[in-house]
Scaffold this motif. Structure first.
Motif, PDB file in Angstrom:
ATOM      1  N   UNK A  51      11.004  11.275   0.130  1.00  0.00           N
ATOM      2  CA  UNK A  51      10.853  11.242   1.583  1.00  0.00           C
ATOM      3  C   UNK A  51       9.686  12.124   2.020  1.00  0.00           C
ATOM      4  N   UNK A  52       9.540  13.264   1.377  1.00  0.00           N
ATOM      5  CA  UNK A  52       8.406  14.153   1.671  1.00  0.00           C
ATOM      6  C   UNK A  52       7.091  13.439   1.371  1.00  0.00           C
ATOM      7  N   UNK A  53       7.024  12.729   0.261  1.00  0.00           N
ATOM      8  CA  UNK A  53       5.799  12.005  -0.109  1.00  0.00           C
ATOM      9  C   UNK A  53       5.528  10.875   0.892  1.00  0.00           C
ATOM     10  N   UNK A  54       6.565  10.165   1.290  1.00  0.00           N
ATOM     11  CA  UNK A  54       6.409   9.094   2.285  1.00  0.00           C
ATOM     12  C   UNK A  54       5.857   9.682   3.584  1.00  0.00           C
ATOM     13  N   UNK A  55       6.394  10.816   4.000  1.00  0.00           N
ATOM     14  CA  UNK A  55       5.918  11.477   5.222  1.00  0.00           C
ATOM     15  C   UNK A  55       4.442  11.840   5.096  1.00  0.00           C
ATOM     16  N   UNK A  56       4.036  12.361   3.943  1.00  0.00           N
ATOM     17  CA  UNK A  56       2.627  12.707   3.735  1.00  0.00           C
ATOM     18  C   UNK A  56       1.732  11.478   3.836  1.00  0.00           C
ATOM     19  N   UNK A  83       6.061   3.504  -6.302  1.00  0.00           N
ATOM     20  CA  UNK A  83       7.185   2.586  -6.504  1.00  0.00           C
ATOM     21  C   UNK A  83       6.690   1.160  -6.269  1.00  0.00           C
ATOM     22  N   UNK A  84       7.565   0.184  -6.468  1.00  0.00           N
ATOM     23  CA  UNK A  84       7.203  -1.210  -6.187  1.00  0.00           C
ATOM     24  C   UNK A  84       7.389  -1.502  -4.703  1.00  0.00           C
ATOM     25  N   UNK A  85       6.741  -2.555  -4.231  1.00  0.00           N
ATOM     26  CA  UNK A  85       6.915  -2.896  -2.815  1.00  0.00           C
ATOM     27  C   UNK A  85       8.348  -3.343  -2.547  1.00  0.00           C
ATOM     28  N   UNK A  86       9.021  -3.877  -3.575  1.00  0.00           N
ATOM     29  CA  UNK A  86      10.424  -4.255  -3.402  1.00  0.00           C
ATOM     30  C   UNK A  86      11.281  -3.012  -3.136  1.00  0.00           C
ATOM     31  N   UNK A  99       0.828  -1.207   0.000  1.00  0.00           N
ATOM     32  CA  UNK A  99       0.000   0.000   0.000  1.00  0.00           C
ATOM     33  C   UNK A  99       0.867   1.264   0.000  1.00  0.00           C
ATOM     34  N   UNK A 100       1.920   1.266   0.809  1.00  0.00           N
ATOM     35  CA  UNK A 100       2.818   2.416   0.815  1.00  0.00           C
ATOM     36  C   UNK A 100       3.436   2.604  -0.567  1.00  0.00           C
ATOM     37  N   UNK A 101       3.881   1.506  -1.163  1.00  0.00           N
ATOM     38  CA  UNK A 101       4.494   1.570  -2.495  1.00  0.00           C
ATOM     39  C   UNK A 101       3.527   2.158  -3.513  1.00  0.00           C
TER      40      UNK A 101
END
Length: 152
Positions: free
Chosen positions: A57-62, A37-40, A30-32
């Motif tokens: 990293x900004x997108x991951x934080x969001x 990106x891919x889960x790998x 789900x995060x990927x």
């Protein structure tokens, strides 16, 4: 053959991403999907094998509903430094507990309990069990052997 090894800071940031993702009950897939990106690739980020660019990293934080600085915080919310970055020795005990499967399950279940009296009873039960174990009592001990200190 040039084998990639994880940089200490990349590993730490990856571990913080994994911690936050797991606290939210989100899968790597789900995060990927959310970050494109891919889960790998998420696996490689979490292991520190691949570095994460600032925009990613900004997108991951969001997606994980936090700030980018969360991924760099050490104990007492200090900025990340290389000094003392031995993750096993300097890990905050709470963070280390939450990295375990049992810690995550217990944390999620506990957060679902709305009644503060029930929460206090659960805390008292866990304290009593820990105290009983430290006195050498086994799990087979009777309930009468374990007192619940409700006032603590």
């Amino acid at each position: 053959m040039n084998v990639k090894t994880a940089n200490a800071i990349d590993s730490y940031v990856g571990a913080r991403i994994r911690l936050r993702r797991q606290l939210l009950g989100m899968s790597q897939e789900r995060l990927a999907e959310q970050i494109g990106v891919t889960f790998q690739q998420v696996q490689k980020y979490e292991k520190g094998i691949n570095r994460i660019g600032a925009s990613r990293l900004q997108r991951i934080a969001e997606v994980l509903h936090t700030s980018p600085s969360f991924f760099f915080e050490q104990e007492n919310s200090e900025p990340l430094t290389l000094q003392g970055l031995d993750l096993s020795a300097n890990m905050d005990p709470v963070a280390e507990f939450l990295r375990t499967k049992e810690g995550l399950v217990l944390n999620r279940a506990f957060l679902k309990i709305a009644d503060s009296n029930i929460r206090e009873t659960v805390i008292a039960l866990v304290k009593a069990m820990a105290q009983a174990e430290s006195r050498g009592l086994t799990l087979g001990a009777s309930v009468a052997d374990i007192t619940l200190p409700l006032g603590e």
